[in-house]
Each structure stands twice: as structure tokens, then as C-alpha cells.
Design an enzyme around this catalytic site. Structure first.
Site, PDB file in Angstrom:
ATOM      1  N   SER A   1     -44.685  29.799 -39.438  1.00  0.00           N
ATOM      2  CA  SER A   1     -43.550  30.462 -40.095  1.00  0.00           C
ATOM      3  C   SER A   1     -42.215  29.881 -39.636  1.00  0.00           C
ATOM      4  CB  SER A   1     -43.587  31.958 -39.765  1.00  0.00           C
ATOM      5  OG  SER A   1     -42.426  32.591 -40.245  1.00  0.00           O
TER       6      SER A   1
ATOM      7  N   LYS B   1     -41.296  31.781 -44.029  1.00  0.00           N
ATOM      8  CA  LYS B   1     -40.276  32.200 -43.056  1.00  0.00           C
ATOM      9  C   LYS B   1     -40.210  33.727 -43.010  1.00  0.00           C
ATOM     10  CE  LYS B   1     -36.350  32.013 -40.679  1.00  0.00           C
ATOM     11  NZ  LYS B   1     -36.476  31.817 -39.224  1.00  0.00           N
TER      12      LYS B   1
ATOM     13  N   ILE C   1     -31.982  30.187 -35.293  1.00  0.00           N
ATOM     14  CA  ILE C   1     -31.618  30.341 -36.707  1.00  0.00           C
ATOM     15  C   ILE C   1     -31.087  31.755 -36.953  1.00  0.00           C
ATOM     16  CG2 ILE C   1     -32.490  30.198 -39.106  1.00  0.00           C
ATOM     17  CD1 ILE C   1     -32.666  27.501 -37.567  1.00  0.00           C
ATOM     18  N   GLY C   2     -31.643  32.706 -36.199  1.00  0.00           N
ATOM     19  CA  GLY C   2     -31.211  34.092 -36.395  1.00  0.00           C
ATOM     20  C   GLY C   2     -31.930  34.750 -37.562  1.00  0.00           C
ATOM     21  N   LEU C   3     -33.154  34.263 -37.827  1.00  0.00           N
ATOM     22  CA  LEU C   3     -34.024  34.880 -38.838  1.00  0.00           C
ATOM     23  C   LEU C   3     -33.335  35.065 -40.191  1.00  0.00           C
ATOM     24  CD1 LEU C   3     -35.892  37.289 -36.429  1.00  0.00           C
ATOM     25  CD2 LEU C   3     -36.959  35.472 -37.747  1.00  0.00           C
TER      26      LEU C   3
ATOM     27  N   ASN D   1     -44.041  39.299 -36.969  1.00  0.00           N
ATOM     28  CA  ASN D   1     -43.257  38.638 -35.921  1.00  0.00           C
ATOM     29  C   ASN D   1     -42.704  39.732 -35.016  1.00  0.00           C
ATOM     30  OD1 ASN D   1     -41.507  37.302 -34.289  1.00  0.00           O
ATOM     31  ND2 ASN D   1     -40.134  36.606 -35.914  1.00  0.00           N
TER      32      ASN D   1
ATOM     33  N   CYS E   1     -38.778  40.173 -31.782  1.00  0.00           N
ATOM     34  CA  CYS E   1     -37.404  40.535 -32.152  1.00  0.00           C
ATOM     35  C   CYS E   1     -37.106  41.914 -31.593  1.00  0.00           C
ATOM     36  CB  CYS E   1     -37.191  40.475 -33.655  1.00  0.00           C
ATOM     37  SG  CYS E   1     -38.617  40.810 -34.659  1.00  0.00           S
TER      38      CYS E   1
ATOM     39  N   GLY F   1     -46.617  23.008 -30.779  1.00  0.00           N
ATOM     40  CA  GLY F   1     -46.585  21.574 -30.522  1.00  0.00           C
ATOM     41  C   GLY F   1     -47.670  20.747 -31.166  1.00  0.00           C
TER      42      GLY F   1
ATOM     43  N   THR G   1     -43.029  22.626 -35.815  1.00  0.00           N
ATOM     44  CA  THR G   1     -41.919  21.681 -35.689  1.00  0.00           C
ATOM     45  C   THR G   1     -42.231  20.310 -36.290  1.00  0.00           C
ATOM     46  OG1 THR G   1     -41.210  22.860 -33.711  1.00  0.00           O
ATOM     47  CG2 THR G   1     -40.385  20.624 -33.957  1.00  0.00           C
TER      48      THR G   1
HETATM   49  C1  LIG Z   1     -36.711  26.508 -36.976  1.00  0.00           C
HETATM   50  C2  LIG Z   1     -37.805  27.484 -36.630  1.00  0.00           C
HETATM   51  C3  LIG Z   1     -37.839  28.726 -37.250  1.00  0.00           C
HETATM   52  C4  LIG Z   1     -38.831  29.651 -36.941  1.00  0.00           C
HETATM   53  N1  LIG Z   1     -38.872  30.871 -37.589  1.00  0.00           N
HETATM   54  C5  LIG Z   1     -39.870  31.753 -37.314  1.00  0.00           C
HETATM   55  C6  LIG Z   1     -39.955  32.991 -38.023  1.00  0.00           C
HETATM   56  O1  LIG Z   1     -39.171  33.292 -38.948  1.00  0.00           O
HETATM   57  N2  LIG Z   1     -40.952  33.863 -37.668  1.00  0.00           N
HETATM   58  C7  LIG Z   1     -41.868  33.559 -36.698  1.00  0.00           C
HETATM   59  O2  LIG Z   1     -42.759  34.376 -36.424  1.00  0.00           O
HETATM   60  N3  LIG Z   1     -41.833  32.377 -36.047  1.00  0.00           N
HETATM   61  C8  LIG Z   1     -40.851  31.476 -36.335  1.00  0.00           C
HETATM   62  N4  LIG Z   1     -40.818  30.268 -35.669  1.00  0.00           N
HETATM   63  C9  LIG Z   1     -41.854  29.951 -34.656  1.00  0.00           C
HETATM   64  C10 LIG Z   1     -42.967  29.078 -35.269  1.00  0.00           C
HETATM   65  O3  LIG Z   1     -43.626  29.750 -36.311  1.00  0.00           O
HETATM   66  C11 LIG Z   1     -44.010  28.660 -34.193  1.00  0.00           C
HETATM   67  O4  LIG Z   1     -44.558  29.797 -33.603  1.00  0.00           O
HETATM   68  C12 LIG Z   1     -43.380  27.773 -33.126  1.00  0.00           C
HETATM   69  O5  LIG Z   1     -42.468  26.887 -33.714  1.00  0.00           O
HETATM   70  C13 LIG Z   1     -44.428  27.002 -32.309  1.00  0.00           C
HETATM   71  O6  LIG Z   1     -45.042  25.999 -33.072  1.00  0.00           O
HETATM   72  P1  LIG Z   1     -44.537  24.449 -33.053  1.00  0.00           P
HETATM   73  O7  LIG Z   1     -44.325  24.080 -31.612  1.00  0.00           O
HETATM   74  O8  LIG Z   1     -45.594  23.678 -33.736  1.00  0.00           O
HETATM   75  O9  LIG Z   1     -43.238  24.431 -33.810  1.00  0.00           O
HETATM   76  C14 LIG Z   1     -39.828  29.319 -35.976  1.00  0.00           C
HETATM   77  C15 LIG Z   1     -39.785  28.052 -35.359  1.00  0.00           C
HETATM   78  C16 LIG Z   1     -38.805  27.133 -35.679  1.00  0.00           C
HETATM   79  C17 LIG Z   1     -38.825  25.781 -35.029  1.00  0.00           C
END
Ligand SMILES: Cc1cc2nc3c(=O)[nH]c(=O)nc-3n(C[C@H](O)[C@H](O)[C@H](O)COP(=O)(O)O)c2cc1C
Length: 304
Positions: free
Chosen positions: A20, A44, A70-72, A126, A129, A243, A265
Site C-alpha cells: 500500500s 494507498k 506523505i501524511g496519508l 493500517n 496511525c 525491502g 519501494t
Molecule cells: C511512499 C510510501 C507510502 C506508503 N503508504 C502506506 C499507506 O498508505 N498505508 C500503509 O499501510 N502502508 C503504507 N506504506 C508502507 C508500505 O506499504 C510497506 O509496508 C513498506 O513500504 C515496506 O515495504 P518496502 O520496503 O518494500 O517498501 C507506504 C510506504 C511508502 C514508501
């Protein structure tokens, strides 16, 4: 070769999904890849009302990772249904909607609205928060709040509920067990890790919000450990993330105990990552003469 896995009552054609917040609402990535090849599309986070998000800069690259605050930002439930659902509902693969709120009642209301929409694959909560009624305490790092929020959502929907765990706890075990006991059908492990970065030329924080969430390859070993610990403590399936850039990374998560994985990411710099992961997973299974991806889940060999 069977690649399909089950997340509660939801069947995914393969175990590779997206995390997400790193895949927009699916539609942004649709010119770049065939979304119908994924296990699921995860959008998202959505709360009841629209959210503007934080001031910029909202992201900063760090060694082997990304910081974000980002601040959701999001369109709210109505905006999402108007703008994005018409596209998402045409997909052959399920959409998992990541939801959040600032009170338990808000989570439940968002869950109820998406339950009523029809056609949603699952809801991912999520819980990283703050609860404005509990002095800003995070739902995901307070056992009582975590249990209450899952229970409240469980009451209003039969959709599969996936609780997205915070890594910011001493031990994930009681939190994973609390989510399971409250009716969660699966766990997503893990959300971003709280962190910060400083620009020494200006001595200013690199994020306008000062602190943010750390993601990308640098968090993978932390996420793997949390998946391994949680998998031993609960019976519900786990979606592993943190990751993942390659099939090797994804296979590590499966071996540690995950049933499915999510690419986060890495989507930002290589939108084809999910397909590369899926292709590499199939190659690995062929090489190891495996016919069912579920053979990998929890197959870690510990000891002699
Ligand atoms: C830019 C960005 C926005 C994210 N927004 C959310 C979100 O809205 N809700 C949520 O549960 N996790 C959010 N995450 C967390 C990711 O879903 C994930 O748990 C986290 O990035 C770890 O995975 P990765 O290392 O492959 O990125 C966000 C991560 C990033 C980088």
C-alpha cells in the site's frame, strides 16, 4: 505448478502483491504493467474524508532505503469510489483496500462503507496511525487499541481482514496474537520503521515532517525476523514485505513463514519488479522440483 495461495477466504492466483502507498490506486501503473498478472492490487490508505497530506519534501533517499512522510494523502471513501473504483472493479485480480482512521468508530465506518460497495477483495487495516481519542497513541503499538480496532471492523464486515503490523514494538508476538484473536484473517508484516535524516549543509531535517517511515532494502532483515516470529505464533497467513527487490528476497520471506509477499519501494524505481519476482520464484520452484508454492511457506531449516 500451483502458485495460488489463500488469504482468509480470498484466493490469490499467485503470492506476489504490492505494498500500500507504493502503487497508487493501480491505475497509475496500468500503462507500465498488466495488473491482471499480479496476485492482488493493494491501494494507498483511505480514510473517511479526503486528506491533503504533509508539506514537502515528503521523501528522502537514504543508504539502501527511502524515508517518507506523505501524511496519508488520499481522496476519502467517496472520492476513491468515484475516481478509482470504476477502474479497479474491471480488474480480474482482487483489490485489497488499505484503510485507516483516527478513531475506532472511523475505522469501522470505512470498513462498513467498503463492505457495502461489493466486489472488494479484502480490507487491510493500517494501524500505524494515531488515535486522537487516546492522546495520539498508535493503534498498532497498543494491544488494547489494536484488539478494539480489529474487533470493531470484524463486526461490520465479512470481507477478509488483514491487519498491517507496526514494527515499532518490542515483540511482535502479542500483537500478532491479539489481531488474530480479534478476528483478523491475515497479517501484513511490516509497515515502515520510524526514522529521520538530516542535511548537514543546512542542518535541517530532510523531511518537512522531520521524521518519517523508513522502507526499502535496509529494512528487509528486520521484516524477515518479524515474519518469522509472528508465523510461529499465529495460524493465520502472513503477507511479508519490507525491502523486496528480487525473487531471492521474496523467497526468503516465504521460507520465514509468509504465505504471500508485497513489493513496495522497489515499484518506484523498477515498476516491473513484481513480474521479475514472480518469474524468479517460478524458476526457483522448477529448479527445486517444487509443484506448489505453499511448500515454501515456513520451510526454514533451523538447527542441524
Ligand atoms: C511512499 C510510501 C507510502 C506508503 N503508504 C502506506 C499507506 O498508505 N498505508 C500503509 O499501510 N502502508 C503504507 N506504506 C508502507 C508500505 O506499504 C510497506 O509496508 C513498506 O513500504 C515496506 O515495504 P518496502 O520496503 O518494500 O517498501 C507506504 C510506504 C511508502 C514508501
Amino acid at each position: 505448478m500451483n502458485l495460488s495461495v489463500k488469504i482468509g477466504a480470498l484466493t490469490l492466483q499467485n503470492p506476489v502483491t504490492v505494498a500500500s502507498g507504493t502503487f497508487g490506486y493501480g491505475v497509475e501503473y496500468s500503462p507500465l504493467l498488466d495488473l491482471n498478472q499480479l496476485g492482488a492490487v493493494v491501494v494507498k490508505g483511505i480514510r473517511l474524508d479526503p486528506v491533503r497530506g504533509n508539506p514537502t519534501p515528503r521523501t528522502a533517499e537514504v543508504t539502501s532505503g527511502l524515508l517518507n512522510a506523505i501524511g496519508l494523502q488520499g481522496p476519502g471513501v467517496d472520492g476513491f469510489i468515484r475516481k478509482y473504483w470504476p477502474f479497479l472493479k474491471t480488474l480480474k485480480v482482487p483489490t485489497i483496500i488499505n484503510i485507516w482512521g483516527t478513531t475506532i468508530e472511523e475505522y469501522a465506518e470505512v470498513a462498513r462503507r467498503f463492505d457495502a460497495l461489493g466486489g472488494v477483495g479484502a480490507l487491510e487495516l493500517n494501524v500505524s496511525c494515531p488515535n486522537i481519542k487516546a492522546g495520539g497513541s498508535q493503534f498498532g503499538t497498543d494491544l488494547k487499541l489494536l484488539s478494539q480496532v480489529v474487533t470493531a471492523c470484524r463486526k461490520v464486515t465479512k470481507l477478509p481482514l488483514i491487519t498491517k503490523m507496526s514494527p515499532n514494538v518490542v515483540s511482535i508476538v502479542p500483537y500478532a496474537q491479539a489481531a488474530e484473536a480479534a478476528g483478523s484473517d491475515a497479517l501484513s508484516i511490516m509497515n515502515s520503521f520510524p526514522a529521520m535524516a538530516i542535511d548537514i549543509a543546512t542542518r535541517r531535517p530532510r523531511l518537512a515532517n522531520v521524521t518519517g517511515g523508513l522502507t526499502g532494502p535496509c529494512i528487509k532483515p528486520i521484516a524477515l525476523k518479524l515474519v518469522w516470529e509472528a508465523a510461529k505464533a499465529v495460524r493465520i497467513p502472513i503477507i511479508g514485505m519490507g525491502g523486496i527487490q528480487t525473487a531471492t528476497d521474496a523467497i526468503e520471506f516465504l521460507v520465514a513463514g509468509a504465505t504471500a509477499v508485497a513489493v513496495g519501494t522497489a515499484n518506484f524505481y523498477e515498476p516491473q519488479t513484481t513480474f521479475q519476482v514472480l518469474a524468479g520464484l517460478q524458476e526457483y520452484m522448477e529448479r527445486h522440483r517444487m509443484t506448489d508454492v505453499r511448500e515454501l511457506t515456513g520451510s526454514l531449516r533451523v538447527g542441524s
